[in-house]
Design a protein around this motif. Structure first.
Motif, PDB file in Angstrom:
ATOM      1  N   ILE A  19      14.921  26.910 -19.851  1.00  0.00           N
ATOM      2  CA  ILE A  19      15.173  27.573 -20.881  1.00  0.00           C
ATOM      3  C   ILE A  19      15.944  28.693 -20.621  1.00  0.00           C
ATOM      4  CG2 ILE A  19      13.738  29.120 -22.612  1.00  0.00           C
ATOM      5  CD1 ILE A  19      11.595  26.884 -22.498  1.00  0.00           C
ATOM      6  N   PHE A  20      15.764  29.536 -19.535  1.00  0.00           N
ATOM      7  CA  PHE A  20      16.813  30.472 -19.339  1.00  0.00           C
ATOM      8  C   PHE A  20      18.041  30.247 -19.124  1.00  0.00           C
ATOM      9  CE2 PHE A  20      12.914  33.017 -17.800  1.00  0.00           C
ATOM     10  CZ  PHE A  20      12.636  34.032 -18.686  1.00  0.00           C
ATOM     11  N   ILE A  21      18.181  29.291 -18.359  1.00  0.00           N
ATOM     12  CA  ILE A  21      19.716  28.585 -18.260  1.00  0.00           C
ATOM     13  C   ILE A  21      20.185  28.077 -19.569  1.00  0.00           C
ATOM     14  CG2 ILE A  21      20.958  26.675 -17.187  1.00  0.00           C
ATOM     15  CD1 ILE A  21      19.683  28.922 -15.309  1.00  0.00           C
ATOM     16  N   ALA A  22      19.269  27.615 -20.441  1.00  0.00           N
ATOM     17  CA  ALA A  22      20.133  27.151 -21.892  1.00  0.00           C
ATOM     18  C   ALA A  22      20.598  28.281 -22.600  1.00  0.00           C
ATOM     19  CB  ALA A  22      18.797  26.376 -22.587  1.00  0.00           C
ATOM     20  N   GLY A  23      19.587  29.463 -22.290  1.00  0.00           N
ATOM     21  CA  GLY A  23      19.897  30.721 -23.203  1.00  0.00           C
ATOM     22  C   GLY A  23      21.325  31.309 -22.450  1.00  0.00           C
ATOM     23  N   ALA A  24      21.528  31.164 -20.987  1.00  0.00           N
ATOM     24  CA  ALA A  24      22.866  31.489 -20.528  1.00  0.00           C
ATOM     25  C   ALA A  24      23.789  30.729 -21.098  1.00  0.00           C
ATOM     26  CB  ALA A  24      22.642  31.634 -18.864  1.00  0.00           C
TER      27      ALA A  24
ATOM     28  N   ALA B   8       5.147  38.800  -8.092  1.00  0.00           N
ATOM     29  CA  ALA B   8       5.977  38.911  -7.182  1.00  0.00           C
ATOM     30  C   ALA B   8       6.485  37.492  -6.821  1.00  0.00           C
ATOM     31  CB  ALA B   8       5.511  39.446  -5.835  1.00  0.00           C
ATOM     32  N   VAL B   9       5.683  36.721  -6.703  1.00  0.00           N
ATOM     33  CA  VAL B   9       6.003  35.320  -6.164  1.00  0.00           C
ATOM     34  C   VAL B   9       6.688  34.635  -7.513  1.00  0.00           C
ATOM     35  CG1 VAL B   9       5.138  32.900  -5.418  1.00  0.00           C
ATOM     36  CG2 VAL B   9       4.428  35.149  -4.560  1.00  0.00           C
ATOM     37  N   SER B  10       5.986  34.787  -8.568  1.00  0.00           N
ATOM     38  CA  SER B  10       6.654  34.030  -9.783  1.00  0.00           C
ATOM     39  C   SER B  10       7.989  34.572 -10.062  1.00  0.00           C
ATOM     40  CB  SER B  10       5.519  34.395 -11.230  1.00  0.00           C
ATOM     41  OG  SER B  10       4.385  33.917 -10.906  1.00  0.00           O
ATOM     42  N   MET B  11       8.312  35.871 -10.327  1.00  0.00           N
ATOM     43  CA  MET B  11       9.593  36.442 -10.525  1.00  0.00           C
ATOM     44  C   MET B  11      10.868  36.011  -9.709  1.00  0.00           C
ATOM     45  SD  MET B  11       9.086  37.619 -13.497  1.00  0.00           S
ATOM     46  CE  MET B  11      10.700  38.479 -13.753  1.00  0.00           C
ATOM     47  N   SER B  12      10.236  36.148  -8.383  1.00  0.00           N
ATOM     48  CA  SER B  12      11.206  35.839  -7.129  1.00  0.00           C
ATOM     49  C   SER B  12      11.804  34.462  -7.488  1.00  0.00           C
ATOM     50  CB  SER B  12      10.436  35.961  -5.937  1.00  0.00           C
ATOM     51  OG  SER B  12      10.142  37.607  -5.520  1.00  0.00           O
ATOM     52  N   VAL B  13      10.676  33.642  -7.389  1.00  0.00           N
ATOM     53  CA  VAL B  13      10.984  32.138  -7.298  1.00  0.00           C
ATOM     54  C   VAL B  13      11.966  31.940  -8.574  1.00  0.00           C
ATOM     55  CG1 VAL B  13       9.975  29.830  -7.462  1.00  0.00           C
ATOM     56  CG2 VAL B  13       9.071  31.227  -5.687  1.00  0.00           C
ATOM     57  N   SER B  14      11.500  32.412  -9.658  1.00  0.00           N
ATOM     58  CA  SER B  14      12.178  32.270 -11.177  1.00  0.00           C
ATOM     59  C   SER B  14      13.686  32.679 -10.838  1.00  0.00           C
ATOM     60  CB  SER B  14      11.544  32.658 -12.198  1.00  0.00           C
ATOM     61  OG  SER B  14      12.202  32.596 -13.422  1.00  0.00           O
ATOM     62  N   ALA B  15      13.784  33.739 -10.371  1.00  0.00           N
ATOM     63  CA  ALA B  15      14.980  34.483 -10.466  1.00  0.00           C
ATOM     64  C   ALA B  15      16.025  33.675  -9.484  1.00  0.00           C
ATOM     65  CB  ALA B  15      15.080  35.656  -9.966  1.00  0.00           C
ATOM     66  N   VAL B  16      15.629  33.038  -8.251  1.00  0.00           N
ATOM     67  CA  VAL B  16      16.328  32.495  -7.394  1.00  0.00           C
ATOM     68  C   VAL B  16      16.527  30.844  -7.923  1.00  0.00           C
ATOM     69  CG1 VAL B  16      16.798  31.420  -5.030  1.00  0.00           C
ATOM     70  CG2 VAL B  16      15.932  33.592  -5.370  1.00  0.00           C
ATOM     71  N   LEU B  17      15.497  30.578  -8.589  1.00  0.00           N
ATOM     72  CA  LEU B  17      15.912  28.957  -9.228  1.00  0.00           C
ATOM     73  C   LEU B  17      16.990  28.991 -10.449  1.00  0.00           C
ATOM     74  CD1 LEU B  17      15.278  26.145  -9.290  1.00  0.00           C
ATOM     75  CD2 LEU B  17      13.284  26.780 -10.900  1.00  0.00           C
ATOM     76  N   GLN B  18      16.775  30.131 -11.042  1.00  0.00           N
ATOM     77  CA  GLN B  18      17.807  30.394 -12.089  1.00  0.00           C
ATOM     78  C   GLN B  18      19.116  30.508 -11.521  1.00  0.00           C
ATOM     79  OE1 GLN B  18      16.698  33.313 -15.550  1.00  0.00           O
ATOM     80  NE2 GLN B  18      14.682  32.971 -14.404  1.00  0.00           N
ATOM     81  N   LEU B  19      19.233  31.218 -10.402  1.00  0.00           N
ATOM     82  CA  LEU B  19      20.413  31.675  -9.763  1.00  0.00           C
ATOM     83  C   LEU B  19      21.169  30.361  -9.347  1.00  0.00           C
ATOM     84  CD1 LEU B  19      22.352  33.759  -7.863  1.00  0.00           C
ATOM     85  CD2 LEU B  19      20.893  32.826  -6.169  1.00  0.00           C
ATOM     86  N   ILE B  20      20.459  29.534  -8.719  1.00  0.00           N
ATOM     87  CA  ILE B  20      21.091  27.958  -8.348  1.00  0.00           C
ATOM     88  C   ILE B  20      21.592  27.332  -9.558  1.00  0.00           C
ATOM     89  CG2 ILE B  20      20.519  26.034  -7.118  1.00  0.00           C
ATOM     90  CD1 ILE B  20      18.457  27.400  -5.551  1.00  0.00           C
ATOM     91  N   LEU B  21      20.766  27.418 -10.597  1.00  0.00           N
ATOM     92  CA  LEU B  21      20.944  26.488 -11.666  1.00  0.00           C
ATOM     93  C   LEU B  21      22.115  27.012 -12.652  1.00  0.00           C
ATOM     94  CD1 LEU B  21      17.352  25.426 -12.825  1.00  0.00           C
ATOM     95  CD2 LEU B  21      18.834  24.185 -11.734  1.00  0.00           C
ATOM     96  N   VAL B  22      22.019  28.325 -12.787  1.00  0.00           N
ATOM     97  CA  VAL B  22      23.072  28.830 -13.589  1.00  0.00           C
ATOM     98  C   VAL B  22      24.456  28.559 -12.641  1.00  0.00           C
ATOM     99  CG1 VAL B  22      23.208  31.506 -12.522  1.00  0.00           C
ATOM    100  CG2 VAL B  22      23.649  30.871 -15.167  1.00  0.00           C
TER     101      VAL B  22
END
Length: 106
Positions: free
Chosen positions: A10-15, A54-68
């Motif tokens: 959903i974040f990637i779709a937003g981007a 900590a874990v949720s935001m870190s994993v989400s941020a890097v997953l978004q980094l890769i996908l974006v």
């Protein structure tokens, strides 16, 4: 994992919608992007409650980094430089270290 994947998509779709707003300057793209980001953040609340912030935001941020980056490369022809690619790789290593199981502490 399904919630994390869903929120990240959903974040990637937003981007991607924001990228369309930049190209076309149509206010509806901006409204849609805000709705998508809000929905993604609501999903993140559940993830933080279940897994910790900590874990949720870190994993989400890097997953978004890769996908974006995949979206930018595949759909918009953007190419990260060598230094940027190194930063992406370090982000991936960082998440692996964050989610790696720890041994029991004595």
């Amino acid at each position: 994992m399904a919630w994390l994947t869903g929120a990240s998509l959903i974040f990637i779709a937003g981007a991607a919608v924001l990228r369309q707003y930049i190209d076309r300057q149509n206010a509806w793209f901006l409204v849609l992007a805000l709705v998508l980001y809000s929905l993604g953040n609501l999903m993140m609340v559940r993830l933080m409650k279940e897994n910790g912030m900590a874990v949720s935001m870190s994993v989400s941020a890097v997953l978004q980094l890769i996908l974006v980056n995949l979206v930018a490369i595949l759909f918009y022809g953007e190419r990260p430089g060598n230094l940027q690619a190194s930063g992406i790789a370090l982000g991936i290593v960082a998440v692996i270290l964050i989610v790696m199981p720890q041994g029991s502490r004595s």
